[in-house]
Design a protein around this motif. Structure first.
Motif, PDB file in Angstrom:
ATOM      1  N   HIS A 148      -3.508  -4.337   1.956  1.00  8.73           N
ATOM      2  CA  HIS A 148      -4.811  -3.707   1.814  1.00  8.73           C
ATOM      3  C   HIS A 148      -5.106  -2.792   2.998  1.00  8.73           C
ATOM      4  N   HIS A 163      -3.559  -9.865  -1.219  1.00 10.99           N
ATOM      5  CA  HIS A 163      -4.113  -8.537  -0.913  1.00 10.99           C
ATOM      6  C   HIS A 163      -5.620  -8.686  -0.693  1.00 10.99           C
ATOM      7  N   ASP A 176      -1.018  -2.615  -4.351  1.00 15.79           N
ATOM      8  CA  ASP A 176      -1.214  -1.165  -4.312  1.00 15.79           C
ATOM      9  C   ASP A 176       0.109  -0.392  -4.252  1.00 15.79           C
ATOM     10  N   ASN A 201      -5.947  -3.716  -5.291  1.00 16.68           N
ATOM     11  CA  ASN A 201      -7.200  -3.268  -5.898  1.00 16.68           C
ATOM     12  C   ASN A 201      -7.052  -1.925  -6.605  1.00 16.68           C
ATOM     13  N   HIS A 202      -6.044  -1.122  -6.205  1.00 16.60           N
ATOM     14  CA  HIS A 202      -5.831   0.170  -6.880  1.00 16.60           C
ATOM     15  C   HIS A 202      -5.031   0.027  -8.172  1.00 16.60           C
ATOM     16  N   ASP A 262       0.806  -1.229   0.000  1.00 15.97           N
ATOM     17  CA  ASP A 262       0.000   0.000   0.000  1.00 15.97           C
ATOM     18  C   ASP A 262       0.844   1.287   0.000  1.00 15.97           C
TER      19      ASP A 262
HETATM   20 MN   LIG Z   1      -5.839  -2.091  -1.337  1.00 15.32          MN
END
Ligand SMILES: [Mn+2]
Length: 245
Positions: free
Chosen positions: A192, A159, A53, A85-86, A20
């Motif tokens: 995450h 993640h 991320d 997820n990003h 992250d």
């Molecule tokens: Mn994330």
């Protein structure tokens, strides 16, 4: 299952686990990556794990991308990177535009949606890594893990959200404690959540590292993990610089 950690046949391995970083073209995230790289070099670790991320979004500018590549190149030791997820590997992914592997042969970016096992023979280390393809409740990050050869240290990288069983159909990329407890491995590196957290379950050591620059009440840090023959994973938080400095 026999406890191979007692055999003494595995070498001592040290690695840094972070996640992250959310590179977005602004100074704090660039500093976060810089601090991770500096820590890895000064601690002389064998490996670095970035559990998703690395990038904040798909429109990160060229300067920030070049700077990221330079930092990764400077690491000079194996680095395993998964999409979060990003920066998931779907149609509009930043990873369609940026090939991190051009930063050097030591950069392992895991793009396969099913996950991938990377074997570092010189460390007797097998890393199963799986990033995010689509961040939704049907995506189960730990699905598909198979125990690696027991003659190797086994590390899992993914993640997602640690959730209770009843939440697992509601949250995107859910991971349950029961799933963690069932894994046969020596360490689970999770991304995450932006704060450090020990989520070990049963015999499975599992941790979130938190972001190296977003400071919650616990402060920013990376996880320095030592795989010790005979005893397994030992996890230390290495605090990074004061965010106010
Ligand atoms: Mn994330």
């Amino acid at each position: 299952m026999t406890d191979r950690r007692g055999t003494g046949s595995l070498p001592l391995v040290r690695f840094i686990h972070t996640s992250d970083i959310h590179i977005d073209g602004h100074a704090p995230s660039a500093r976060g990556l810089h601090d991770v790289v500096e820590t890895a070099i000064s601690q002389e670790v064998d490996l670095v794990i970035i559990a998703g991320d690395l990038f904040d979004h798909a429109r990160v500018g060229t300067d920030a991308i070049d700077q990221t590549r330079e930092e990764l190149a400077r690491l000079g030791r194996p680095v395993v990177i998964i999409p979060g997820n990003h920066d998931s590997v779907g149609e509009y992914s930043i990873h369609r535009r940026v090939d991190l592997r051009t930063a050097g042969d030591h950069v392992f970016f895991v793009s396969s949606p099913q996950g991938e096992e990377l074997v570092f023979e010189h460390l007797r280390l097998a890393v199963w890594a799986r990033g995010i393809e689509n961040h939704d409740p049907s995506f189960r990050p730990l699905e598909g893990y198979r125990c690696a050869d027991s003659d190797f240290w086994r590390v899992v990288v993914t993640h997602g959200h640690l959730v209770s069983d009843w939440e697992s159909s509601l949250r995107s990329s859910p991971i349950t404690a029961a799933e963690l407890g069932r894994l046969c491995c020596d360490y689970v590196a999770l991304g995450h959540w932006h704060g450090f957290l020990d989520v070990s379950e049963g015999a499975t050591p599992a941790y979130y590292s938190g972001s190296p620059w977003e400071t919650g009440p616990l402060g920013a840090s990376v996880n320095l993990v030592t795989l010790e023959p005979g005893s397994g994973a030992r996890v230390e938080r290495v605090m990074l610089r004061d965010p106010a400095s």
